[in-house]
Design a protein around this motif. Structure first.
Motif, short mmCIF file in Angstrom:
data_model
loop_
_atom_site.label_atom_id
_atom_site.label_comp_id
_atom_site.label_asym_id
_atom_site.label_seq_id
_atom_site.Cartn_x
_atom_site.Cartn_y
_atom_site.Cartn_z
N HIS A 113 -73.77 -8.29 -47.54
CA HIS A 113 -74.85 -8.78 -46.69
C HIS A 113 -74.46 -8.73 -45.21
O HIS A 113 -75.21 -8.26 -44.36
CB HIS A 113 -75.23 -10.21 -47.09
N ARG A 114 -73.24 -9.21 -44.93
CA ARG A 114 -72.76 -9.25 -43.54
C ARG A 114 -72.61 -7.83 -42.96
O ARG A 114 -72.96 -7.58 -41.81
CB ARG A 114 -71.42 -9.99 -43.50
N GLN A 116 -74.24 -5.14 -43.85
CA GLN A 116 -75.59 -4.61 -43.63
C GLN A 116 -76.19 -5.16 -42.32
O GLN A 116 -76.73 -4.41 -41.51
CB GLN A 116 -76.47 -5.05 -44.81
N GLU A 117 -76.02 -6.47 -42.14
CA GLU A 117 -76.54 -7.15 -40.95
C GLU A 117 -75.92 -6.56 -39.67
O GLU A 117 -76.63 -6.25 -38.71
CB GLU A 117 -76.19 -8.63 -41.08
N LYS A 120 -76.97 -2.96 -38.82
CA LYS A 120 -78.30 -2.95 -38.19
C LYS A 120 -78.18 -3.37 -36.73
O LYS A 120 -78.81 -2.77 -35.86
CB LYS A 120 -79.25 -3.88 -38.95
N GLN A 121 -77.35 -4.39 -36.47
CA GLN A 121 -77.21 -4.89 -35.10
C GLN A 121 -76.66 -3.82 -34.15
O GLN A 121 -77.07 -3.74 -33.00
CB GLN A 121 -76.29 -6.12 -35.11
N TYR A 125 -77.08 1.56 -39.11
CA TYR A 125 -77.41 1.39 -40.53
C TYR A 125 -77.81 2.73 -41.16
O TYR A 125 -77.42 3.01 -42.30
CB TYR A 125 -78.54 0.37 -40.68
#
Lengths: 241, 224
Positions: A113-114, A116-117, A120-121, A125
């Motif tokens: 999850h981290r 992926q986050e 994106k930031q 991604y």
């Protein structure tokens, strides 16, 4: 005034008989961005390597959150994220694999999850499955910032992260650093780009010949005044040496 | 403790994954080992009446020299690409990083051994593969990897790193190599594992010694 998050006292570093740092005293309050300027060989990278526990001081003390870095380096590293001109990534792993690997080293509970986050930031991604060797320098450095932020460290050490970036990529990186900074993160950044560094700074320090020759709040100086002051202090120190 | 072994596994898995993709280490080690076997085969062709006399030495020399090539790459790749600092910045006991790297080296050398053992059988026409021999190779390789990984980390910060590693490693490794060769001679002459228990104990002793010293010193070895 509260205690500084990073406190450096009487710091000396020798490599053999060569003295790289000469009695550095420096306080960095929590939530501040310190820009550390200086010519090549001034000792900026050595200072950051000591702060990051990659190197030990020959003499003097470095405290992070009141803890001596030499006494508990393992514990201190949990507070630190580092980006250097070398990206500290593996060319033959993909962007996601690199971050997942480091997430495991940092013991993150939900690495997927981290990762992926963060991808994106830093706007990578869509390239998460590509090997890092296929990335441009700018993309690699953005991924390096994501790697440094994985464990959400309160302190970020940036050693010339803009080296080798074209102006557009450097601008993108400056924006990214502004986003991730904020009041809750303390940033120490070395750079040769005075204007770019000054734009981010709360505190400006100049290191020359291993000595701290300036350490002032950024509010006490303007961007146009910084260049002549920098040149004067560095030249003075050169003449002394 | 669980976290410690998670880090060990992460480092091991990362090295295996990169090696699987690049085959850098395996290719150089395997090619070197094959060339060494070929040269020994031709060199001993005319003068040696029974090739079983030379096979133990050939085996361990091929393993040691090809292994040192692989060990050399273990930290050079990390250092040159800057990722060594990334590993050392992790908030973990650095012995976990050592253990992960050591296990990866151990695995790579075992794979090369699995590749060269059948070649020795073919080149020298000697049935060498047996359970006792595999055991002694396993233990010898463990000691080799244990001390080699530390010396590889030590040598990587020096200018003559490619030369320094074998210069440091082989004198220290000598007892393990000698015991390995002696036990291999015994197995080829039909002796049992029990007959060679002293050699096995000797290798086991040095394995433990190397591992303990490596665990205690690795943090200092990688620090500036």
């Amino acid at each position: 005034m509260s205690d500084p998050l990073i406190q450096i006292r009487g710091l000396h570093k020798y490599f053999g008989r060569h003295r790289v740092l000469r009695g550095i005293d420096l306080d960095i309050p929590a939530g501040q961005t310190l820009i550390l300027l200086g010519p090549n060989g001034a000792g900026k990278t050595t200072l950051l390597r000591i702060l990051s526990t990659l190197s030990r001081p020959t003499q003097g003390q470095v405290q992070v959150a009141g803890v001596n870095t030499s006494a508990n380096p393992e514990g201190i590293r949990q507070y630190l994220g580092m980006v250097s001109h070398a990206p500290l990534l593996y060319d033959d792993l993909s962007a996601a694999e690199n971050l997942e690997f480091y997430a495991r080293l940092y013991g993150l509970q939900d690495p997927g999850h981290r990762v992926q986050e963060l991808l994106k930031q830093v706007e990578l991604y869509h390239r998460r499955k590509d090997l890092v060797r296929t990335f441009s320098r700018g993309m690699t450095q953005r991924l390096a910032i994501a790697r440094a932020l994985l464990h959400n460290p309160p302190i970020l050490l940036l050693d010339e992260p803009d080296t080798g970036l074209d102006p557009q990529a450097a601008e993108l990186m400056t924006d990214l650093l502004r986003d991730i900074g904020g009041r809750e993160r303390t940033i120490v950044m070395t750079t040769h780009h005075l204007d770019r560094g000054f734009a981010l700074a709360d505190q400006v320090a100049i290191l020359a010949g291993g000595k701290l020759v300036l350490n002032i709040p950024a509010s006490q100086i303007s961007a146009p005044e910084l260049r002549p002051l920098y040149d004067r202090l560095v030249n003075q120190q050169r003449r002394k040496a | 403790m669980k976290r410690y072994f998670q880090v060990v596994w992460a480092v091991l898995w990362k090295d295996v994954r990169i090696e699987w993709r690049t085959k850098d280490m395996f290719t150089s080690m395997a090619v070197f080992a094959v060339l060494a076997l070929l040269i020994f085969n031709f060199a001993f062709e005319l003068r040696v009446p029974d090739k079983r006399m030379v096979v133990p030495g050939v085996l361990w020399v091929a393993v040691a020299f090809s292994g040192v090539l692989g060990l050399g790459r273990a930290f050079i790749n990390e250092k040159d690409k800057g990722s060594l600092a990334g590993l050392l910045l992790a908030p973990v006991d650095r012995s976990a990083i050592y253990l992960g790297k050591m296990l990866a080296n151990f695995l790579f050398i075992l794979v090369v051994e699995a590749f060269i053992l059948p070649l020795i059988t073919v080149f020298f026409n000697v049935a060498i593969i047996s359970l006792p021999l595999l055991l002694i190779l396993f233990l010898g390789t463990l000691g080799f990897s244990a001390v080699g990984t530390v010396f590889s980390a030590l040598a990587v910060n020096t200018r003559a790193r490619e030369v320094l590693l074998p210069v440091l490693l082989f004198p220290v490794l000598l007892p393990v190599l000698l015991a390995g060769i002696r036990a291999t001679i015994g197995f080829l002459e039909g002796e049992t594992l029990v007959d060679n228990l002293n050699w096995l104990r000797m290798i086991g002793f040095f394995d433990i010694l190397f591992l303990v010293v490596a665990f205690l010193t690795f943090d200092y070895v990688v620090e500036e």
